[in-house]
Scaffold this active site. Structure first.
Site, PDB file in Angstrom:
ATOM      1  N   GLY A  65      86.379  39.456  31.196  1.00  0.00           N
ATOM      2  CA  GLY A  65      84.934  39.691  31.133  1.00  0.00           C
ATOM      3  C   GLY A  65      84.434  40.362  32.392  1.00  0.00           C
ATOM      4  O   GLY A  65      85.195  41.035  33.097  1.00  0.00           O
ATOM      5  N   SER A  66      83.158  40.148  32.675  1.00  0.00           N
ATOM      6  CA  SER A  66      82.542  40.821  33.822  1.00  0.00           C
ATOM      7  C   SER A  66      82.925  40.125  35.125  1.00  0.00           C
ATOM      8  O   SER A  66      83.285  38.938  35.137  1.00  0.00           O
ATOM      9  CB  SER A  66      81.019  40.795  33.676  1.00  0.00           C
ATOM     10  OG  SER A  66      80.552  39.473  33.850  1.00  0.00           O
TER      11      SER A  66
ATOM     12  N   CYS B   6      88.298  48.386  29.955  1.00  0.00           N
ATOM     13  CA  CYS B   6      88.494  48.052  31.381  1.00  0.00           C
ATOM     14  C   CYS B   6      89.291  49.156  32.035  1.00  0.00           C
ATOM     15  O   CYS B   6      89.230  49.342  33.239  1.00  0.00           O
ATOM     16  CB  CYS B   6      89.294  46.765  31.525  1.00  0.00           C
ATOM     17  SG  CYS B   6      88.608  45.418  30.622  1.00  0.00           S
TER      18      CYS B   6
ATOM     19  N   GLU C 201      90.589  38.542  34.188  1.00  0.00           N
ATOM     20  CA  GLU C 201      90.818  39.972  34.019  1.00  0.00           C
ATOM     21  C   GLU C 201      89.430  40.600  33.971  1.00  0.00           C
ATOM     22  O   GLU C 201      88.715  40.445  32.982  1.00  0.00           O
ATOM     23  CB  GLU C 201      91.589  40.174  32.701  1.00  0.00           C
ATOM     24  CG  GLU C 201      92.087  41.565  32.486  1.00  0.00           C
ATOM     25  CD  GLU C 201      92.850  42.091  33.677  1.00  0.00           C
ATOM     26  OE1 GLU C 201      93.787  41.439  34.126  1.00  0.00           O
ATOM     27  OE2 GLU C 201      92.444  43.155  34.183  1.00  0.00           O
TER      28      GLU C 201
ATOM     29  N   ASN D 111      85.371  44.125  23.605  1.00  0.00           N
ATOM     30  CA  ASN D 111      85.826  45.521  23.552  1.00  0.00           C
ATOM     31  C   ASN D 111      87.192  45.685  22.893  1.00  0.00           C
ATOM     32  O   ASN D 111      87.488  46.726  22.326  1.00  0.00           O
ATOM     33  CB  ASN D 111      85.786  46.171  24.943  1.00  0.00           C
ATOM     34  CG  ASN D 111      86.818  45.604  25.884  1.00  0.00           C
ATOM     35  OD1 ASN D 111      87.210  44.449  25.761  1.00  0.00           O
ATOM     36  ND2 ASN D 111      87.259  46.404  26.832  1.00  0.00           N
TER      37      ASN D 111
ATOM     38  N   GLU E  88      98.578  39.619  32.076  1.00  0.00           N
ATOM     39  CA  GLU E  88      98.694  39.354  30.638  1.00  0.00           C
ATOM     40  C   GLU E  88      99.818  40.240  30.101  1.00  0.00           C
ATOM     41  O   GLU E  88     100.270  41.164  30.769  1.00  0.00           O
ATOM     42  CB  GLU E  88      97.367  39.684  29.964  1.00  0.00           C
ATOM     43  CG  GLU E  88      96.241  38.924  30.627  1.00  0.00           C
ATOM     44  CD  GLU E  88      95.001  38.838  29.781  1.00  0.00           C
ATOM     45  OE1 GLU E  88      94.133  39.706  29.934  1.00  0.00           O
ATOM     46  OE2 GLU E  88      94.913  37.904  28.961  1.00  0.00           O
TER      47      GLU E  88
ATOM     48  N   VAL F 115      80.610  36.981  35.830  1.00  0.00           N
ATOM     49  CA  VAL F 115      80.990  35.748  35.128  1.00  0.00           C
ATOM     50  C   VAL F 115      82.337  35.244  35.636  1.00  0.00           C
ATOM     51  O   VAL F 115      82.511  34.050  35.907  1.00  0.00           O
ATOM     52  CB  VAL F 115      81.042  35.995  33.596  1.00  0.00           C
ATOM     53  CG1 VAL F 115      81.620  34.788  32.868  1.00  0.00           C
ATOM     54  CG2 VAL F 115      79.659  36.321  33.061  1.00  0.00           C
ATOM     55  N   GLY F 116      83.286  36.164  35.808  1.00  0.00           N
ATOM     56  CA  GLY F 116      84.634  35.787  36.245  1.00  0.00           C
ATOM     57  C   GLY F 116      84.608  35.026  37.553  1.00  0.00           C
ATOM     58  O   GLY F 116      85.297  34.014  37.707  1.00  0.00           O
TER      59      GLY F 116
HETATM   60  C1  UN1 Z   1      90.802  46.626  28.049  1.00  0.00           C
HETATM   61  O1  UN1 Z   1      90.152  47.642  28.177  1.00  0.00           O
HETATM   62  O2  UN1 Z   1      90.338  45.557  28.432  1.00  0.00           O
HETATM   63  O3  UN1 Z   1      95.463  50.145  27.913  1.00  0.00           O
HETATM   64  C2  UN1 Z   1      92.121  46.589  27.399  1.00  0.00           C
HETATM   65  C3  UN1 Z   1      94.532  50.164  27.108  1.00  0.00           C
HETATM   66  C4  UN1 Z   1      94.535  49.181  25.955  1.00  0.00           C
HETATM   67  C5  UN1 Z   1      94.013  47.861  26.393  1.00  0.00           C
HETATM   68  C6  UN1 Z   1      92.702  47.931  27.114  1.00  0.00           C
HETATM   69  N1  UN1 Z   1      95.878  49.045  25.444  1.00  0.00           N
HETATM   70  O4  UN1 Z   1      93.593  50.927  27.219  1.00  0.00           O
END
Ligand code: UN1
Length: 517
Positions: A243-244, A299, A265, A167, A479, A247-248
């Site tokens: 990832g999901s 995410c 994450e 993504n 991160e 899996v994580g």
């Molecule tokens: C993600 O969706 O895994 O804050 C990262 C944000 C982006 C990074 C998203 N700078 O939406």
């Protein structure tokens, strides 16, 4: 290992799609078996982006061999010199930003403006981590004994394995790779199989910037073959995975057994809270961007909008109108606002959750259908979809959908908004729209998430602050920000006794105190 005359990874559309290899020891090489898999354009599935190495554990072994061999010299290279290479990579990324962005739109579907943002995030990270080469700060602290010096320094871990998602196919590899490298580790990346070309271009650019062969390697292929082999290799001392949850958790469990460092994450079920005193139009614009940016495949996506009952009807009416006005289509068209989802599996998941929402009794405010006609016929398009009158306990309000679907949940008051916002297993990004400064600070204090926004949507984190979440979102690591260095280094505490005699900590100190008295 068979070397080849494979083309440099490039966005230029070939007559016939190219075949690319793994990137090991400074060059592309074919997979041991010679087998490949295709990467497709999710907006036009008849367009093949390229063919990539379908690797086996033997290919992973070759990559880890190269990384392990390159480690001692890279570790000894002074960090400011390592950082110079990162700065050069930042400039190369800048000069190839448009090419990378176009590749990204073709390879995973996000609209071109967002793809440029994704590459920009990697450029920002490269510049930021280049600065880190002249910091990598440790501590000096006083010793309890005279003529004794106490300090702690950061040391690289060794070979690290990075498992990256589709993504943010350039930004997220950069969040992991750049701190790992500046800290003196060598790297093997296993990129998502939906975006191997973006990852390969990123790796080649870093190598072009001057990384010695073997310092940064890439192996493409399935999680079951490549990802697992990376986790199992005893020379790989840390794994960083985005990832999901499914899996994580498996990978984290196995790393636990192997006593291997692991950073996960994982999912999110982020929410925007809109209070009765909020600027409704501002909140609406934020919710629209948070919910449907990257077709909801972040995410950090705002998959819940929690609205105070006093503004509920107004918000729903305006949100429906704004959602229906969004332009869907092929992301290379500058006017398009929402692209396709990444693949058939993701589209099926979205369709499944729309059905679940209907069955649970949520009201479908707009959208709800996959698009299969005309320009949409060959892509994985789904209408931006909004459910309203959603109850916090419904599955669509609890589970991560990762697509263009959001839920509007009515609440009675501020306290209930916080309770609903916090009432999921996840804790990545939560947002509060209010003009009341006291409530804003209450929200900053009480929202249970790694990231909190006030009067801004749940997406849009910047690289100079830590990124990550609480609860099931992650396992405590972060991160980006300076915090990212923590995962990629080990602390070494060093004591230098220059008194010329044996001094016993915790014991001789009693005498010293007595003398002083
Ligand atoms: C993600 O969706 O895994 O804050 C990262 C944000 C982006 C990074 C998203 N700078 O939406």
């Amino acid at each position: 290992m068979s070397t080849s005359t494979m083309p440099e990874a490039s966005a230029k559309k070939a007559e016939k799609p190219h075949t690319y290899g793994n990137y090991i020891n400074g060059r592309q090489v074919k997979a041991e078996t010679g087998e490949t898999f295709a990467s497709y354009n999710p907006a036009k599935t008849d367009e093949v982006i390229g063919y990539f190495a379908a690797s086996t554990p033997k290919d992973v072994k070759d990559a880890v061999d190269a990384a392990a061999k390159a480690f001692p010299a890279w570790k000894r290279t002074p960090a400011p010199h390592r950082a110079e290479i990162l700065l050069k990579a930042a400039h190369l990324l800048e000069s190839r930003k448009e090419e990378l962005a176009q590749t990204m739109t073709r390879e995973m579907g996000k609209v071109i403006k967002e793809a440029r943002g994704d590459v920009q995030e990697a450029i920002d990270m490269a510049k930021y981590m280049a600065g880190e080469g002249r910091r990598l700060v440790g501590q000096t602290v006083p010793s309890e004994l005279p003529h004794k010096f106490a300090m702690s320094v950061r040391q690289p871990i060794g070979v690290v394995g990075l498992i990256t998602p589709w993504n943010f196919p350039v930004a997220i590899p950069s969040w992991k790779t750049l701190p790992a490298l500046v800290a003196g580790n060598t790297v093997v990346i296993k990129p998502a199989s939906d975006t191997p070309l973006c990852a390969l271009m990123f790796v080649e650019i870093l190598n072009e910037a001057g990384l010695p062969p073997g310092v940064l390697n890439l192996v493409t292929g399935s999680g079951s073959k490549v990802g697992n082999a990376l986790v199992e290799d005893s020379r790989v001392h840390a794994i960083s995975l985005t990832g999901s949850c499914e899996v994580g958790k498996k990978v984290a469990g196995r790393c636990g057994e192997l006593m291997k460092k692991i950073s996960c994450e994982l999912g999110g079920k982020n929410a925007i809270c809109v209070m009765e005193d909020a600027d409704i139009d501002l909140a609406l614009e934020g919710a629209l961007w948070g919910a449907f940016g990257t077709a909801g495949q972040r995410c950090t996506a705002a998959s819940r909008v929690i609205v105070h009952k006093a503004r509920y009807e107004e918000f729903c009416t305006k949100f429906k109108k704004a959602t229906e006005a969004l332009k869907l289509g092929y992301g290379l068209d500058e006017s398009v606002q929402v692209g396709p989802v990444v693949n058939q599996g993701q589209l099926d998941t979205v369709k499944m959750y729309v059905e679940i929402g209907k069955k649970e009794g949520a009201k479908l405010l707009c959208g709800g259908n996959a698009l299969t006609e005309g320009v949409f016929a060959k892509g994985f398009f789904h209408e931006p979809t909004v459910f309203c009158d959603v109850k916090p306990s419904m599955r669509i309000a609890q589970e991560e959908i990762f697509g263009p679907v959001t839920c509007i949940i009515p609440v009675e008051n501020f306290e209930e908004a916080l309770e609903v916002a916090n009432g999921t297993d996840f804790g990545l990004s939560l947002s509060m729209y209010t003009k009341d400064v006291n409530r804003a600070f209450m929200a900053m204090e009480d929202l249970e998430s790694g990231i909190v926004y006030i009067n801004a949507p749940t997406i849009g984190a910047e690289i100079q602050l830590p990124f990550g979440g609480v609860k099931q979102t992650g396992n405590g690591h972060r991160e980006a920000g300076t915090a990212c260095i923590d995962f990629f280094t080990e602390w070494k505490s060093i004591y230098v006794d220059y008194s010329g005699r044996l001094q016993k900590a915790q014991i001789d100190t009693d005498e010293l105190v007595a003398k002083a008295e």
